[in-house]
Design a protein around this motif. Sequence first.
Motif, PDB file in Angstrom:
ATOM      1  N   SER A 219       1.239   5.286  39.629  1.00 35.97           N
ATOM      2  CA  SER A 219      -0.165   5.636  39.370  1.00 35.97           C
ATOM      3  C   SER A 219      -1.095   4.710  40.153  1.00 35.97           C
ATOM      4  N   LEU A 220      -0.845   3.405  40.061  1.00 34.07           N
ATOM      5  CA  LEU A 220      -1.662   2.458  40.820  1.00 34.07           C
ATOM      6  C   LEU A 220      -1.461   2.631  42.318  1.00 34.07           C
ATOM      7  N   TRP A 221      -0.230   2.903  42.720  1.00 35.15           N
ATOM      8  CA  TRP A 221       0.083   3.138  44.134  1.00 35.15           C
ATOM      9  C   TRP A 221      -0.723   4.328  44.663  1.00 35.15           C
ATOM     10  N   ALA A 222      -0.804   5.392  43.882  1.00 38.51           N
ATOM     11  CA  ALA A 222      -1.515   6.596  44.305  1.00 38.51           C
ATOM     12  C   ALA A 222      -3.021   6.355  44.395  1.00 38.51           C
ATOM     13  N   VAL A 223      -3.571   5.585  43.456  1.00 39.14           N
ATOM     14  CA  VAL A 223      -5.005   5.290  43.487  1.00 39.14           C
ATOM     15  C   VAL A 223      -5.376   4.553  44.771  1.00 39.14           C
ATOM     16  N   GLN A 224      -4.573   3.566  45.134  1.00 41.64           N
ATOM     17  CA  GLN A 224      -4.850   2.801  46.352  1.00 41.64           C
ATOM     18  C   GLN A 224      -4.727   3.667  47.597  1.00 41.64           C
ATOM     19  N   LEU A 225      -3.699   4.499  47.642  1.00 41.15           N
ATOM     20  CA  LEU A 225      -3.506   5.374  48.789  1.00 41.15           C
ATOM     21  C   LEU A 225      -4.660   6.371  48.909  1.00 41.15           C
ATOM     22  N   PHE A 226      -5.143   6.844  47.773  1.00 40.91           N
ATOM     23  CA  PHE A 226      -6.260   7.791  47.768  1.00 40.91           C
ATOM     24  C   PHE A 226      -7.499   7.154  48.389  1.00 40.91           C
ATOM     25  N   ILE A 227      -7.783   5.909  48.002  1.00 36.39           N
ATOM     26  CA  ILE A 227      -8.956   5.216  48.539  1.00 36.39           C
ATOM     27  C   ILE A 227      -8.817   5.021  50.044  1.00 36.39           C
ATOM     28  N   LEU A 228      -7.633   4.556  50.485  1.00 33.30           N
ATOM     29  CA  LEU A 228      -7.430   4.283  51.911  1.00 33.30           C
ATOM     30  C   LEU A 228      -7.447   5.544  52.763  1.00 33.30           C
ATOM     31  N   SER A 229      -7.083   6.658  52.181  1.00 37.29           N
ATOM     32  CA  SER A 229      -6.966   7.883  52.977  1.00 37.29           C
ATOM     33  C   SER A 229      -8.307   8.348  53.530  1.00 37.29           C
ATOM     34  N   PHE A 230      -9.407   7.830  52.966  1.00 38.50           N
ATOM     35  CA  PHE A 230     -10.736   8.240  53.426  1.00 38.50           C
ATOM     36  C   PHE A 230     -11.294   7.322  54.511  1.00 38.50           C
ATOM     37  N   GLY A 231     -10.552   6.278  54.855  1.00 36.37           N
ATOM     38  CA  GLY A 231     -10.981   5.423  55.954  1.00 36.37           C
ATOM     39  C   GLY A 231     -11.768   4.201  55.526  1.00 36.37           C
ATOM     40  N   MET A 232     -12.174   3.418  56.531  1.00 34.77           N
ATOM     41  CA  MET A 232     -12.780   2.119  56.279  1.00 34.77           C
ATOM     42  C   MET A 232     -14.158   2.211  55.632  1.00 34.77           C
ATOM     43  N   GLU A 233     -14.890   3.273  55.846  1.00 33.19           N
ATOM     44  CA  GLU A 233     -16.211   3.367  55.242  1.00 33.19           C
ATOM     45  C   GLU A 233     -16.107   3.520  53.725  1.00 33.19           C
ATOM     46  N   VAL A 234     -15.102   4.250  53.249  1.00 36.66           N
ATOM     47  CA  VAL A 234     -14.895   4.372  51.803  1.00 36.66           C
ATOM     48  C   VAL A 234     -14.383   3.055  51.231  1.00 36.66           C
ATOM     49  N   VAL A 235     -13.560   2.345  52.001  1.00 37.82           N
ATOM     50  CA  VAL A 235     -13.125   1.010  51.575  1.00 37.82           C
ATOM     51  C   VAL A 235     -14.338   0.120  51.352  1.00 37.82           C
ATOM     52  N   ARG A 236     -15.299   0.174  52.275  1.00 34.78           N
ATOM     53  CA  ARG A 236     -16.515  -0.639  52.138  1.00 34.78           C
ATOM     54  C   ARG A 236     -17.269  -0.277  50.865  1.00 34.78           C
ATOM     55  N   LYS A 237     -17.436   1.007  50.602  1.00 36.14           N
ATOM     56  CA  LYS A 237     -18.190   1.432  49.418  1.00 36.14           C
ATOM     57  C   LYS A 237     -17.452   1.052  48.134  1.00 36.14           C
ATOM     58  N   PHE A 238     -16.120   1.152  48.137  1.00 35.23           N
ATOM     59  CA  PHE A 238     -15.330   0.782  46.962  1.00 35.23           C
ATOM     60  C   PHE A 238     -15.497  -0.703  46.643  1.00 35.23           C
ATOM     61  N   GLN A 239     -15.358  -1.530  47.631  1.00 34.26           N
ATOM     62  CA  GLN A 239     -15.401  -2.972  47.388  1.00 34.26           C
ATOM     63  C   GLN A 239     -16.810  -3.453  47.071  1.00 34.26           C
TER      64      GLN A 239
END
Length: 499
Positions: A171-191
């Motif tokens: 479950s945690l593995w899938a959440v992280q993969l989901f976030i990364l799949s949208f690219g670095m701009e989504v990573v920025r917004k998440f953090q």
Amino acid sequence: MAAESVDVDPQVSATHRPVSDRLYNADLAPPQQRRWKTYSIFALWMNDVHNIGNYTFAAGLFAIGLGALPSFFALLLGILVVFWGMNLMGYMGQKTGVPFPVMSRISFGVHGAQIPALIRAVIAIAWYGIQTYLASLAVVVLALRISPALLPLTQDSILGLSTLGWICFLSLWAVQLFILSFGMEVVRKFQDWAGPIVWLVMLGLAIWMLVLVGDRITWTPPNALSGPAMWWEMLGAAGLTISTYGTLMLNFCDFSRFAPNRKSIVRGNFWGLPVNFTAFAMVSIVVTAGSLALFGDVITDPAKIIAKVPNTFVLVVGALLFAFATIGVNIVANFVSPAYDLANLAPKYINFRRGGIISAVAAVAVLPWNLYNSPAAVNYFLGGLGALLGPLFGVIIVDYWLIRRARINVPDLYTTDPAGEYAYRHGVNPRALAAFLPAAAISMVLALAPTFSTVSAFSWFIGAIIAGAIYLVIADRKRQFTDVSGAHLSQATIASGIH
């Protein structure tokens, strides 16, 4: 399509060379938009700092006998060195716009760069799996607290992990993969919003502890060190702080390349490292000191402290947010980097998203719980590889700042033309390897051999200095270095084609 020259800065018209699809894709090229300003860099460090590992590290200093004030100065000394290193690598990423595996081509050659990239990828993938597993343990405890009927799911074993363990881990593995799949701009917004939330939980935990213990709290542990022993432990703590951030001192250009200017990097690093790191560490020590006064024992695991909270709602929120914090640090430290490193292996076929998926699958395939439960694997395999990061940093920093003086021909980082500035000898710089290999051997011995346990905390630092010094002596100073921006490289290659 036939190879064509890339339309770059006119000052290098004599050095137009074709871009190779063996070295180039859009994710490895300088970005066209740079939105990582001061707050995003600050939030990056909040996500990286606010995790169970850093809490346990700071709390452990109190447990081994360092009081609050010695711990503060030790951690501040270490993080100031990290701040300096992050700025150096951050400026490199901001100027060139390239991620670490491409940055490594400057020193190690367009093909030799695979060596540092693969070292970093293996370490990051293993730790990505381990961190996800550790976060899943908190979720397992939480699930059992909410629903004790799930207990039978913990009593079997599938490849070393229970059914409930697998469910929580994936479950945690899938959440992280989901976030990364949208690219670095989504990573920025998440953090940008994840880091502050964890701060609120830690402050809440510290305030709760202070209210309960009142003036019974003590800032000096019962086994307090003094004299030379105290000073040595302080230096060791500073050295371990530097080693802990050794990977990110290489990784940081993966993020700083999206910064619009140097001011954003310096300000974000200042608030995120010296200020935020030391503040978080001192809050961790406050909670640890409070646990001694409240429970009669030094508890260095925040999850165990939260488990003692009688309020189920507080337990649920605390456990979830600690798991959330682990996701944040995992994405920053252990997911972005191997995604770029694997893309660097075959840019024609692997982009950032595919590299992330491969990394995630590999992190499951290594069965990280077995790695974590094997001290030999963690200490000798991952510890040994981690010791290699210092020498890599030493070579790259000395080459960029002292040899080349920040003069970089960015378009030539993407060409296999033998006349390219980073072609060296068949794409590999033997001088960089000659500096790296002996320093790496020394660093690994210092990190792993029991005989040198007293200086093992400084292995990263020693390895970086040795490699940098060797490279400074043997580097080719007769080369003429060109300074060319890669700001328009992406559009140019799309327009002209690559071979």
